[in-house]
Design a protein around this motif. Structure first.
Motif, mmCIF file in Angstrom:
data_model
loop_
_atom_site.group_PDB
_atom_site.id
_atom_site.type_symbol
_atom_site.label_atom_id
_atom_site.label_comp_id
_atom_site.label_asym_id
_atom_site.label_seq_id
_atom_site.Cartn_x
_atom_site.Cartn_y
_atom_site.Cartn_z
ATOM 1 N N GLY A 158 42.290 -19.739 14.919
ATOM 2 C CA GLY A 158 41.982 -21.086 15.409
ATOM 3 C C GLY A 158 41.738 -21.140 16.899
ATOM 4 N N GLY A 159 41.720 -19.995 17.566
ATOM 5 C CA GLY A 159 41.560 -19.940 19.009
ATOM 6 C C GLY A 159 40.138 -20.183 19.470
ATOM 7 N N PHE A 160 40.002 -20.256 20.780
ATOM 8 C CA PHE A 160 38.705 -20.559 21.393
ATOM 9 C C PHE A 160 37.673 -19.472 21.103
ATOM 10 N N LYS A 161 38.093 -18.207 21.178
ATOM 11 C CA LYS A 161 37.152 -17.102 21.002
ATOM 12 C C LYS A 161 36.596 -17.029 19.576
ATOM 13 N N LYS A 162 37.380 -17.398 18.591
ATOM 14 C CA LYS A 162 36.942 -17.296 17.199
ATOM 15 C C LYS A 162 36.213 -18.559 16.727
ATOM 16 N N ARG A 163 36.835 -19.703 16.904
ATOM 17 C CA ARG A 163 36.316 -20.950 16.348
ATOM 18 C C ARG A 163 36.128 -22.054 17.372
ATOM 19 N N GLY A 164 36.980 -22.094 18.365
ATOM 20 C CA GLY A 164 36.985 -23.190 19.331
ATOM 21 C C GLY A 164 35.697 -23.337 20.105
ATOM 22 N N TRP A 165 35.043 -22.233 20.464
ATOM 23 C CA TRP A 165 33.808 -22.316 21.254
ATOM 24 C C TRP A 165 32.716 -23.049 20.498
ATOM 25 N N LYS A 166 32.698 -22.905 19.161
ATOM 26 C CA LYS A 166 31.670 -23.587 18.354
ATOM 27 C C LYS A 166 31.878 -25.107 18.408
ATOM 28 N N LEU A 167 33.122 -25.530 18.262
ATOM 29 C CA LEU A 167 33.421 -26.965 18.339
ATOM 30 C C LEU A 167 33.175 -27.506 19.745
ATOM 31 N N ALA A 168 33.558 -26.715 20.757
ATOM 32 C CA ALA A 168 33.332 -27.140 22.140
ATOM 33 C C ALA A 168 31.832 -27.267 22.426
ATOM 34 N N LEU A 169 31.044 -26.322 21.914
ATOM 35 C CA LEU A 169 29.593 -26.378 22.097
ATOM 36 C C LEU A 169 29.004 -27.608 21.402
ATOM 37 N N LEU A 170 29.458 -27.900 20.185
ATOM 38 C CA LEU A 170 29.010 -29.117 19.487
ATOM 39 C C LEU A 170 29.392 -30.365 20.269
#
Length: 182
Positions: A158-170
């Motif tokens: 659930g961290g930024f490197k795995k999944r968080g960056w995608k949500l942050a980009l959206l």
């Protein structure tokens, strides 16, 4: 020094400290988004019909003319100013507003009050007090810290490197696209 623990603590403490202001800005922000439908700051509690005999000579329609007309109509409100806007005469009072039709002289005075709590929350968005400006600048910096620490404290799947960056980009793309098309 454990940076992850320090980030969690900052994230938690800033969130606790600013929770009330975040809630107030959120609620009043939603209300302001819909201000075309209603006034989130003030509400009308009394309407007074008004009929003024307007002179044919538009130059004779002055602030003093309106003061005298209000007195003749037994309206005991202190006139703060007038303006000809949006196709009619606007009269401004403390706690009241009036619109007068320039053709018929008919109008309505609306007396208003500030909505309890919500009105004060809306005022937070508009305050220009130096103390408030400094406090809200510090608040904005802390909100940035809340966001940044929130991005880095989660580890694993659930961290930024795995999944968080995608949500942050959206979260950046969606408002950017909306802003571009609106």
């Amino acid at each position: 020094m454990n940076w992850n623990l320090k980030m969690r603590n900052w994230h938690r403490d800033f969130s606790y400290f600013y929770a009330g202001l975040l809630i107030a800005f959120s609620i009043s922000g939603i209300a302001l988004n819909h201000r075309h439908s209603w006034d989130p700051r003030d509400y009308v509690y009394e309407s007074i019909d008004l009929k003024i005999d307007l002179p044919k000579d538009r130059d004779a329609i002055t602030e003093e003319f309106f003061r005298q007309s209000l007195k003749e109509n037994n309206i005991d409100l202190k006139l703060r100013g007038t303006a000809y806007r949006r196709g009619g005469y606007n009269l401004y009072f403390d706690g009241a507003y009036a619109f007068v039709n320039p053709f018929t002289g008919e109008g309505e005075i609306e007396r208003f009050r500030t909505r309890p709590v919500l009105g004060q929350m809306v005022d937070l968005h508009k305050s220009t007090s130096n103390v408030w400006l400094w406090y809200s600048d510090i608040f904005a910096i802390c909100v940035l810290l809340i966001c940044i620490t929130g991005l880095v404290i989660a580890k694993g799947k659930g961290g930024f490197k795995k999944r968080g960056w995608k949500l942050a980009l959206l979260g950046v793309i969606i408002p950017s696209v909306l802003w571009f098309f609106l």
